[in-house]
Design a protein around this motif. Structure first.
Motif, mmCIF file in Angstrom:
data_model
loop_
_atom_site.group_PDB
_atom_site.id
_atom_site.type_symbol
_atom_site.label_atom_id
_atom_site.label_comp_id
_atom_site.label_asym_id
_atom_site.label_seq_id
_atom_site.Cartn_x
_atom_site.Cartn_y
_atom_site.Cartn_z
ATOM 1 N N GLN A 48 0.957 -1.097 -0.173
ATOM 2 C CA GLN A 48 0.088 0.016 -0.116
ATOM 3 C C GLN A 48 0.972 1.274 0.058
ATOM 4 O O GLN A 48 0.567 2.154 -0.675
ATOM 5 C CB GLN A 48 -0.971 -0.040 1.110
ATOM 6 C CG GLN A 48 -2.224 -0.948 1.143
ATOM 7 C CD GLN A 48 -3.295 -0.362 0.297
ATOM 8 O OE1 GLN A 48 -3.279 0.785 -0.342
ATOM 9 N NE2 GLN A 48 -4.457 -0.843 0.408
ATOM 10 N N THR A 49 1.864 1.416 0.829
ATOM 11 C CA THR A 49 2.654 2.518 0.941
ATOM 12 C C THR A 49 3.479 2.789 -0.436
ATOM 13 O O THR A 49 3.459 4.006 -0.877
ATOM 14 C CB THR A 49 3.780 2.340 1.972
ATOM 15 O OG1 THR A 49 3.276 2.181 3.259
ATOM 16 C CG2 THR A 49 4.810 3.494 1.900
ATOM 17 N N TRP A 52 0.781 4.243 -2.931
ATOM 18 C CA TRP A 52 0.278 5.575 -2.891
ATOM 19 C C TRP A 52 1.551 6.499 -3.080
ATOM 20 O O TRP A 52 1.432 7.667 -3.514
ATOM 21 C CB TRP A 52 -0.069 5.872 -1.356
ATOM 22 C CG TRP A 52 -1.324 5.281 -1.152
ATOM 23 C CD1 TRP A 52 -1.914 4.095 -0.411
ATOM 24 C CD2 TRP A 52 -2.624 5.868 -1.605
ATOM 25 N NE1 TRP A 52 -3.132 3.785 -0.385
ATOM 26 C CE2 TRP A 52 -3.899 4.907 -1.343
ATOM 27 C CE3 TRP A 52 -3.052 6.806 -2.242
ATOM 28 C CZ2 TRP A 52 -5.175 4.971 -1.422
ATOM 29 C CZ3 TRP A 52 -4.418 7.012 -2.649
ATOM 30 C CH2 TRP A 52 -5.444 6.107 -2.163
ATOM 31 N N GLN A 53 2.670 6.113 -2.950
ATOM 32 C CA GLN A 53 3.905 6.866 -3.090
ATOM 33 C C GLN A 53 3.798 6.978 -4.680
ATOM 34 O O GLN A 53 4.188 8.239 -5.235
ATOM 35 C CB GLN A 53 5.080 6.389 -2.793
ATOM 36 C CG GLN A 53 5.275 6.380 -1.246
ATOM 37 C CD GLN A 53 6.418 5.638 -0.661
ATOM 38 O OE1 GLN A 53 7.019 4.628 -1.371
ATOM 39 N NE2 GLN A 53 6.959 5.941 0.569
ATOM 40 N N MET A 128 0.676 0.120 11.094
ATOM 41 C CA MET A 128 1.058 1.069 10.457
ATOM 42 C C MET A 128 1.384 2.432 11.281
ATOM 43 O O MET A 128 0.428 2.768 12.075
ATOM 44 C CB MET A 128 0.247 1.551 9.201
ATOM 45 C CG MET A 128 -0.014 0.455 8.323
ATOM 46 S SD MET A 128 -0.786 0.899 6.779
ATOM 47 C CE MET A 128 -0.923 -0.463 6.029
ATOM 48 N N ASN A 133 0.891 6.249 5.924
ATOM 49 C CA ASN A 133 -0.083 6.132 4.844
ATOM 50 C C ASN A 133 -1.068 7.041 5.048
ATOM 51 O O ASN A 133 -2.548 6.581 4.894
ATOM 52 C CB ASN A 133 -0.625 4.592 5.011
ATOM 53 C CG ASN A 133 -0.074 3.757 3.919
ATOM 54 O OD1 ASN A 133 -0.184 4.267 2.610
ATOM 55 N ND2 ASN A 133 0.292 2.697 4.069
ATOM 56 N N HIS A 135 -2.492 9.253 2.873
ATOM 57 C CA HIS A 135 -3.294 8.836 1.448
ATOM 58 C C HIS A 135 -4.169 7.984 1.739
ATOM 59 O O HIS A 135 -5.470 7.944 1.666
ATOM 60 C CB HIS A 135 -2.452 8.758 0.351
ATOM 61 C CG HIS A 135 -1.626 10.124 0.151
ATOM 62 N ND1 HIS A 135 -2.065 11.242 0.293
ATOM 63 C CD2 HIS A 135 -0.248 10.003 -0.495
ATOM 64 C CE1 HIS A 135 -1.009 12.205 -0.063
ATOM 65 N NE2 HIS A 135 0.069 11.194 -0.593
ATOM 66 N N LEU A 136 -3.760 6.642 2.558
ATOM 67 C CA LEU A 136 -4.630 5.420 2.475
ATOM 68 C C LEU A 136 -5.592 5.792 3.631
ATOM 69 O O LEU A 136 -6.850 5.473 3.553
ATOM 70 C CB LEU A 136 -3.846 4.193 2.965
ATOM 71 C CG LEU A 136 -4.641 2.865 3.142
ATOM 72 C CD1 LEU A 136 -5.530 2.441 2.099
ATOM 73 C CD2 LEU A 136 -3.498 1.831 3.524
ATOM 74 N N ASN A 137 -5.214 6.317 4.468
ATOM 75 C CA ASN A 137 -6.097 6.753 5.885
ATOM 76 C C ASN A 137 -7.275 7.738 5.256
ATOM 77 O O ASN A 137 -8.503 7.337 5.450
ATOM 78 C CB ASN A 137 -5.353 7.535 7.134
ATOM 79 C CG ASN A 137 -4.731 6.709 7.885
ATOM 80 O OD1 ASN A 137 -4.743 5.585 7.725
ATOM 81 N ND2 ASN A 137 -3.663 7.493 8.628
#
Length: 333
Positions: A48-49, A52-53, A128, A133, A135-137
């Motif tokens: 996921q990280t 989003w990067q 995490m 994260n 953006h994921l949040n």
């Protein structure tokens, strides 16, 4: 830890809506576009990280989580959606969603707490750091909010939103996306709402379908738990491979199971031990040949073969090339 492929599919739709170069994103994340059609697709949560990067790098949008979340379609078409809609109340729907949330993600979890007339929905990302994260949040909060509105026929309203990550320098994107008070650097990601909504009857409630959907969700979770055994078997194979003696019995002993039980559990999901061992050896052989300068003799040892000739025959059967031909083919790219 894995996430349901459905999460990637809704992100894919939002990326197209934003006119993002989707193929470039997928390529940089080592994901095939064809994989999105796999209904059983699950992706590693630790990717996921990187995802989003890559998105932030390509879009240059410092708030890409919000931008993507606003354009994502509501999470539908999954058993949890049907279970939610057929539940007698909004609160019962969340009780079942919490019970079966693993169908969406192994790493994320949800819970609901009630304090007086205010309920608090927690959307948590296990393991995490708060800002790793962001953006994921943001995307998860928007996704959960949209879903709540969808299953309540837009009656759901947030009293306050809390984010586990720290406040960005510019909060304009947040205040534009949300009309309620916002809090940053909270203990978790929270959506606060009127507790009375938990008792709101579902307009789609259907007792018989509710029972069927609950049973289906239970079976799907059980299948994931069986899949965990495959992952454990692969982990033990990695530990035992160099010994050259990897058997169903040795794996079962390490997992504190009887060989017959391990064989039966693998059969339930159409696996067998020899297949898992062969696939693991094939993947490891290809990785070592393509990415290292290890000699063939050393690779024979590392992949648990007793004789180079046995390794050569197996590799030719797997890849339709000899190990040397495969290494040369990779060195030309």
């Amino acid at each position: 830890m894995q996430d349901a492929g459905a999460l990637l599919r809704v992100a894919y739709e939002a990326m197209k809506e934003l006119d993002i170069d989707v193929l470039e994103v997928l390529s940089r994340c080592n994901i095939s576009e064809d994989a999105l059609n796999d209904k059983d697709l699950r992706t590693p949560n630790n990717a996921q990280t990187h995802f989003w990067q890559v998105l932030e790098d390509i879009t240059k949008d410092p708030n890409i989580g919000i931008s993507l979340g606003e354009r994502m379609p509501v999470f539908t078409g999954q058993v949890l959606q049907y279970l939610f809609l057929s539940s007698p109340t909004f609160g019962t729907g969340w009780e079942r969603a919490i019970k079966y949330f693993r169908l969406i993600s192994d790493a994320a979890s949800v819970s609901i707490d009630v304090d007086g007339d205010v309920a608090r929905l927690s959307v948590n990302l296990d393991g995490m750091t708060k800002d790793a994260n962001r953006h994921l949040n943001d995307c998860l909060i928007i996704g959960a909010f949209k879903f709540c509105q969808y299953v309540t026929d837009n009656e759901f309203k947030a009293i306050k939103l809390s984010f586990a990550h720290s406040s960005p320098k510019d909060v304009t994107a947040y205040t534009s996306a949300f009309s309620c008070p916002l809090e940053f650097s909270a203990a978790d990601n929270y959506i606060y709402f009127d507790a009375d909504l938990l008792n709101r009857p579902s307009s789609h409630a259907e007792p018989e379908l509710f029972v069927l959907h609950d049973q289906l969700a239970s079976r799907k979770v059980a299948k994931l738990e069986l899949q965990d055994i495959v992952d454990k078997v692969r982990s033990v194979i990695a530990q035992q491979l160099e010994s050259g003696v990897v058997t169903l019995e040795s794996i079962a002993t390490e997992l504190d199971m009887k060989p017959r039980m391990l064989r039966a559990k693998l059969a339930e999901i159409d696996y067998n031990f020899n297949q898992i061992l062969a696939d693991f050896r094939c993947e490891l052989s290809k990785k070592l040949l393509a990415n290292t300068d290890e000699s063939i003799d050393q690779i024979v040892y590392l992949t648990g073969f007793s004789e180079p000739s046995t390794f050569y025959r197996a590799f030719k059967r797997w890849v339709q090339m000899t190990p040397i031909e495969y290494r040369r083919s990779k060195s030309t790219h």
